[in-house]
Design a protein around this motif. Structure first.
Motif, PDB file in Angstrom:
ATOM      1  N   PHE A  45       0.856  -1.185   0.000  1.00  0.00           N
ATOM      2  CA  PHE A  45       0.000   0.000   0.000  1.00  0.00           C
ATOM      3  C   PHE A  45       0.895   1.239   0.000  1.00  0.00           C
ATOM      4  CE2 PHE A  45      -3.126   3.043   1.618  1.00  0.00           C
ATOM      5  CZ  PHE A  45      -4.266   2.630   0.951  1.00  0.00           C
ATOM      6  N   PRO A  46       0.487   2.309  -0.683  1.00  0.00           N
ATOM      7  CA  PRO A  46       1.320   3.526  -0.717  1.00  0.00           C
ATOM      8  C   PRO A  46       1.634   4.052   0.692  1.00  0.00           C
ATOM      9  CG  PRO A  46      -0.525   3.721  -2.234  1.00  0.00           C
ATOM     10  CD  PRO A  46      -0.748   2.468  -1.441  1.00  0.00           C
ATOM     11  N   GLU A  47       2.799   4.633   0.822  1.00  0.00           N
ATOM     12  CA  GLU A  47       3.200   5.242   2.099  1.00  0.00           C
ATOM     13  C   GLU A  47       2.369   6.496   2.347  1.00  0.00           C
ATOM     14  OE1 GLU A  47       5.550   4.415   4.501  1.00  0.00           O
ATOM     15  OE2 GLU A  47       5.563   2.500   3.451  1.00  0.00           O
ATOM     16  N   PRO A  48       2.005   6.759   3.599  1.00  0.00           N
ATOM     17  CA  PRO A  48       1.275   8.001   3.892  1.00  0.00           C
ATOM     18  C   PRO A  48       2.128   9.216   3.542  1.00  0.00           C
ATOM     19  CG  PRO A  48       1.230   6.513   5.783  1.00  0.00           C
ATOM     20  CD  PRO A  48       2.188   5.939   4.793  1.00  0.00           C
ATOM     21  N   ALA A  49       1.472  10.265   3.077  1.00  0.00           N
ATOM     22  CA  ALA A  49       2.171  11.521   2.798  1.00  0.00           C
ATOM     23  C   ALA A  49       2.502  12.232   4.106  1.00  0.00           C
ATOM     24  CB  ALA A  49       1.312  12.417   1.914  1.00  0.00           C
ATOM     25  N   HIS A  50       1.671  11.994   5.123  1.00  0.00           N
ATOM     26  CA  HIS A  50       1.882  12.644   6.421  1.00  0.00           C
ATOM     27  C   HIS A  50       1.214  11.815   7.515  1.00  0.00           C
ATOM     28  CE1 HIS A  50       2.599  15.887   9.240  1.00  0.00           C
ATOM     29  NE2 HIS A  50       1.345  15.788   9.632  1.00  0.00           N
ATOM     30  N   GLU A  51       1.871  11.747   8.659  1.00  0.00           N
ATOM     31  CA  GLU A  51       1.308  11.092   9.847  1.00  0.00           C
ATOM     32  C   GLU A  51       1.499  12.022  11.039  1.00  0.00           C
ATOM     33  OE1 GLU A  51       2.108   6.837  10.615  1.00  0.00           O
ATOM     34  OE2 GLU A  51       3.355   6.951   8.808  1.00  0.00           O
ATOM     35  N   GLN A  52       0.476  12.125  11.841  1.00  0.00           N
ATOM     36  CA  GLN A  52       0.571  12.869  13.096  1.00  0.00           C
ATOM     37  C   GLN A  52      -0.318  12.157  14.099  1.00  0.00           C
ATOM     38  OE1 GLN A  52      -0.081  17.052  12.843  1.00  0.00           O
ATOM     39  NE2 GLN A  52       0.140  17.367  15.033  1.00  0.00           N
ATOM     40  N   GLY A  53       0.310  11.536  15.075  1.00  0.00           N
ATOM     41  CA  GLY A  53      -0.442  10.733  16.033  1.00  0.00           C
ATOM     42  C   GLY A  53      -1.083   9.562  15.313  1.00  0.00           C
ATOM     43  N   ARG A  54      -2.389   9.433  15.472  1.00  0.00           N
ATOM     44  CA  ARG A  54      -3.113   8.342  14.798  1.00  0.00           C
ATOM     45  C   ARG A  54      -3.647   8.745  13.430  1.00  0.00           C
ATOM     46  NH1 ARG A  54      -7.536   6.364  18.738  1.00  0.00           N
ATOM     47  NH2 ARG A  54      -7.975   5.072  16.932  1.00  0.00           N
ATOM     48  N   ILE A  55      -3.429   9.986  13.037  1.00  0.00           N
ATOM     49  CA  ILE A  55      -3.945  10.490  11.771  1.00  0.00           C
ATOM     50  C   ILE A  55      -2.929  10.238  10.662  1.00  0.00           C
ATOM     51  CG2 ILE A  55      -4.743  12.531  10.506  1.00  0.00           C
ATOM     52  CD1 ILE A  55      -6.550  11.727  12.861  1.00  0.00           C
ATOM     53  N   ARG A  56      -3.399   9.597   9.585  1.00  0.00           N
ATOM     54  CA  ARG A  56      -2.562   9.372   8.407  1.00  0.00           C
ATOM     55  C   ARG A  56      -3.313   9.886   7.183  1.00  0.00           C
ATOM     56  NH1 ARG A  56      -1.825   3.088   8.513  1.00  0.00           N
ATOM     57  NH2 ARG A  56      -3.994   3.297   9.123  1.00  0.00           N
ATOM     58  N   VAL A  57      -2.594  10.538   6.291  1.00  0.00           N
ATOM     59  CA  VAL A  57      -3.178  10.993   5.030  1.00  0.00           C
ATOM     60  C   VAL A  57      -2.268  10.574   3.886  1.00  0.00           C
ATOM     61  CG1 VAL A  57      -4.545  12.905   5.953  1.00  0.00           C
ATOM     62  CG2 VAL A  57      -2.183  13.304   5.270  1.00  0.00           C
ATOM     63  N   TRP A  58      -2.886  10.298   2.758  1.00  0.00           N
ATOM     64  CA  TRP A  58      -2.170   9.836   1.569  1.00  0.00           C
ATOM     65  C   TRP A  58      -2.456  10.777   0.421  1.00  0.00           C
ATOM     66  CZ3 TRP A  58      -4.356   6.774   5.167  1.00  0.00           C
ATOM     67  CH2 TRP A  58      -3.627   5.692   5.656  1.00  0.00           C
ATOM     68  N   ARG A  59      -1.570  10.818  -0.565  1.00  0.00           N
ATOM     69  CA  ARG A  59      -1.837  11.502  -1.831  1.00  0.00           C
ATOM     70  C   ARG A  59      -2.833  10.630  -2.601  1.00  0.00           C
ATOM     71  NH1 ARG A  59      -0.155  16.222  -1.229  1.00  0.00           N
ATOM     72  NH2 ARG A  59       1.985  16.509  -0.550  1.00  0.00           N
TER      73      ARG A  59
END
Length: 92
Positions: A45-59
């Motif tokens: 699976f693609p790597e997250p663009a950003h992680e902060q705590g439990r929050i992950r976001v992807w492009r």
């Protein structure tokens, strides 16, 4: 902004709860958020663009490419195949 325009912005950041609706809008088979969470923990699976705590976001672009290229094996128990392969090599 329409759903189609929204899904074409490949650089947009998306979270797991947003992905199912975006997949459907892009004409890709809808996958539930719980299954996406499982897939997100796999190495392909693609790597997250950003992680902060439990929050992950992807492009969005790489996520869309992943789901477009994914082979669906609905109902197939891949975990049993791995167990059978181990049993066959031990018995040989």
């Amino acid at each position: 902004m329409s759903g189609k325009e929204d899904t074409e912005d490949r650089s947009a950041l998306v979270s797991i709860p947003q992905i199912p609706d975006r997949l459907e809008a892009a004409g890709v088979r809808r996958v539930g958020a719980a299954r996406i969470r499982q897939l997100a923990s796999t190495p392909d699976f693609p790597e997250p663009a950003h992680e902060q705590g439990r929050i992950r976001v992807w492009r969005w672009g790489p996520v869309l490419d992943y789901f477009r290229g994914r082979t669906v094996r609905q109902g197939e128990r891949t975990d049993l195949k791995a167990q059978r392969a181990v049993g066959e090599t031990e018995g040989a």
